[in-house]
Design a protein around this motif. Sequence first.
Motif, PDB file in Angstrom:
ATOM      1  N   ILE A  62       0.834  -1.196   0.000  1.00 62.53           N
ATOM      2  CA  ILE A  62       0.000   0.000   0.000  1.00 62.53           C
ATOM      3  C   ILE A  62       0.872   1.252   0.000  1.00 62.53           C
ATOM      4  CG2 ILE A  62      -1.762   1.275   1.278  1.00 62.53           C
ATOM      5  CD1 ILE A  62      -2.574  -1.539   2.443  1.00 62.53           C
ATOM      6  N   ARG A  63       0.636   2.116  -0.979  1.00 63.89           N
ATOM      7  CA  ARG A  63       1.434   3.334  -1.120  1.00 63.89           C
ATOM      8  C   ARG A  63       0.676   4.580  -0.660  1.00 63.89           C
ATOM      9  NH1 ARG A  63       5.977   2.981  -3.596  1.00 63.89           N
ATOM     10  NH2 ARG A  63       6.006   5.036  -4.529  1.00 63.89           N
ATOM     11  N   LEU A  64      -0.651   4.591  -0.834  1.00 64.37           N
ATOM     12  CA  LEU A  64      -1.446   5.772  -0.501  1.00 64.37           C
ATOM     13  C   LEU A  64      -2.274   5.542   0.750  1.00 64.37           C
ATOM     14  CD1 LEU A  64      -2.723   6.768  -4.053  1.00 64.37           C
ATOM     15  CD2 LEU A  64      -0.764   7.691  -2.809  1.00 64.37           C
ATOM     16  N   PHE A  65      -2.246   6.495   1.647  1.00 63.75           N
ATOM     17  CA  PHE A  65      -2.985   6.439   2.903  1.00 63.75           C
ATOM     18  C   PHE A  65      -4.067   7.523   2.827  1.00 63.75           C
ATOM     19  CE2 PHE A  65      -2.854   7.417   7.665  1.00 63.75           C
ATOM     20  CZ  PHE A  65      -3.729   6.384   7.968  1.00 63.75           C
ATOM     21  N   GLU A  66      -5.129   7.213   2.092  1.00 65.77           N
ATOM     22  CA  GLU A  66      -6.172   8.194   1.827  1.00 65.77           C
ATOM     23  C   GLU A  66      -7.296   8.127   2.859  1.00 65.77           C
ATOM     24  OE1 GLU A  66      -6.510   8.853  -2.777  1.00 65.77           O
ATOM     25  OE2 GLU A  66      -6.461   6.707  -2.338  1.00 65.77           O
ATOM     26  N   LYS A  67      -7.760   9.277   3.253  1.00 71.68           N
ATOM     27  CA  LYS A  67      -8.811   9.373   4.267  1.00 71.68           C
ATOM     28  C   LYS A  67     -10.092   8.665   3.825  1.00 71.68           C
ATOM     29  CE  LYS A  67     -11.249  12.634   7.189  1.00 71.68           C
ATOM     30  NZ  LYS A  67     -11.321  14.029   7.640  1.00 71.68           N
ATOM     31  N   THR A  68     -10.458   8.809   2.570  1.00 71.43           N
ATOM     32  CA  THR A  68     -11.723   8.249   2.094  1.00 71.43           C
ATOM     33  C   THR A  68     -11.786   6.736   2.257  1.00 71.43           C
ATOM     34  OG1 THR A  68     -10.873   8.163  -0.172  1.00 71.43           O
ATOM     35  CG2 THR A  68     -12.186  10.097   0.445  1.00 71.43           C
ATOM     36  N   ILE A  69     -10.648   6.081   2.237  1.00 74.27           N
ATOM     37  CA  ILE A  69     -10.626   4.622   2.386  1.00 74.27           C
ATOM     38  C   ILE A  69     -11.019   4.211   3.793  1.00 74.27           C
ATOM     39  CG2 ILE A  69      -9.140   2.577   2.399  1.00 74.27           C
ATOM     40  CD1 ILE A  69      -7.500   3.967   0.179  1.00 74.27           C
ATOM     41  N   PHE A  70     -10.563   4.946   4.789  1.00 73.74           N
ATOM     42  CA  PHE A  70     -10.740   4.548   6.182  1.00 73.74           C
ATOM     43  C   PHE A  70     -11.800   5.358   6.923  1.00 73.74           C
ATOM     44  CE2 PHE A  70      -6.378   3.737   4.837  1.00 73.74           C
ATOM     45  CZ  PHE A  70      -6.364   2.364   4.956  1.00 73.74           C
ATOM     46  N   GLN A  71     -12.424   6.303   6.249  1.00 74.73           N
ATOM     47  CA  GLN A  71     -13.375   7.211   6.874  1.00 74.73           C
ATOM     48  C   GLN A  71     -14.549   6.482   7.528  1.00 74.73           C
ATOM     49  OE1 GLN A  71     -14.506  10.271   4.181  1.00 74.73           O
ATOM     50  NE2 GLN A  71     -14.940  11.704   5.814  1.00 74.73           N
ATOM     51  N   GLN A  72     -15.067   5.470   6.896  1.00 71.41           N
ATOM     52  CA  GLN A  72     -16.215   4.727   7.434  1.00 71.41           C
ATOM     53  C   GLN A  72     -15.869   4.058   8.767  1.00 71.41           C
ATOM     54  OE1 GLN A  72     -19.426   4.479   6.356  1.00 71.41           O
ATOM     55  NE2 GLN A  72     -19.870   3.209   8.125  1.00 71.41           N
ATOM     56  N   LEU A  73     -14.616   3.692   8.959  1.00 70.19           N
ATOM     57  CA  LEU A  73     -14.197   2.990  10.172  1.00 70.19           C
ATOM     58  C   LEU A  73     -13.893   3.930  11.340  1.00 70.19           C
ATOM     59  CD1 LEU A  73     -11.711   0.501   8.484  1.00 70.19           C
ATOM     60  CD2 LEU A  73     -14.074   0.049   9.157  1.00 70.19           C
ATOM     61  N   ALA A  74     -13.890   5.220  11.100  1.00 68.45           N
ATOM     62  CA  ALA A  74     -13.444   6.198  12.093  1.00 68.45           C
ATOM     63  C   ALA A  74     -14.192   6.132  13.424  1.00 68.45           C
ATOM     64  CB  ALA A  74     -13.538   7.603  11.519  1.00 68.45           C
ATOM     65  N   HIS A  75     -15.421   5.684  13.418  1.00 69.62           N
ATOM     66  CA  HIS A  75     -16.222   5.682  14.641  1.00 69.62           C
ATOM     67  C   HIS A  75     -15.943   4.490  15.546  1.00 69.62           C
ATOM     68  CE1 HIS A  75     -18.333   9.083  13.004  1.00 69.62           C
ATOM     69  NE2 HIS A  75     -18.581   8.397  11.910  1.00 69.62           N
ATOM     70  N   THR A  76     -15.494   3.379  14.983  1.00 64.76           N
ATOM     71  CA  THR A  76     -15.337   2.165  15.785  1.00 64.76           C
ATOM     72  C   THR A  76     -13.908   1.648  15.882  1.00 64.76           C
ATOM     73  OG1 THR A  76     -15.781   0.733  13.881  1.00 64.76           O
ATOM     74  CG2 THR A  76     -17.673   1.385  15.245  1.00 64.76           C
ATOM     75  N   ILE A  77     -13.069   2.045  14.969  1.00 68.13           N
ATOM     76  CA  ILE A  77     -11.737   1.445  14.876  1.00 68.13           C
ATOM     77  C   ILE A  77     -10.848   1.840  16.061  1.00 68.13           C
ATOM     78  CG2 ILE A  77     -10.547   3.234  13.539  1.00 68.13           C
ATOM     79  CD1 ILE A  77     -10.438  -0.482  12.680  1.00 68.13           C
TER      80      ILE A  77
END
Length: 147
Positions: A62-77
């Motif tokens: 993985i080269r890019l750490f984009e917010k949109t990829i992980f945004q859905q997990l922000a509440h529980t991760i």
Amino acid sequence: MTSVNLVNLSHSEITHINSYAFQDCEHIGEIDLSSSLISNIDSHAFDQLYNVSLLNLKGNLIRLFEKTIFQQLAHTIKQINLDNNPIRCDCTLEWYLEERSNRYKLPDVCTGPIGYECLSPNELQKSQLICYQTEKNDNQSKEINFL
């Protein structure tokens, strides 16, 4: 698969995680995709996951750490492990630099772009990003034009 707590797909030959890959799997608590060949993750790959506390992506490509990829997990991760990935320290990291959360484990060094190799993503400052420097220079140019 709606009642599975742990999904372990580590050491697989997965290269791409498609949008909604975990659709109808809202009860998953942990996902282990470590030591695979993942280089691309669609922006909605983890949508509809409401209970994931651990996402292990360690040792992929993985080269890019984009917010949109992980945004859905922000509440529980609780943790997203991206250690040992060739993360680029470019403007896609700007969101991370603004919030700096212990929930994200990034590699010790950046792999690019040119001039950013060997910098630590955890010590990088927003002002060091090329996009921030360009924006700052553009604003200075505008100020000069108004004088």
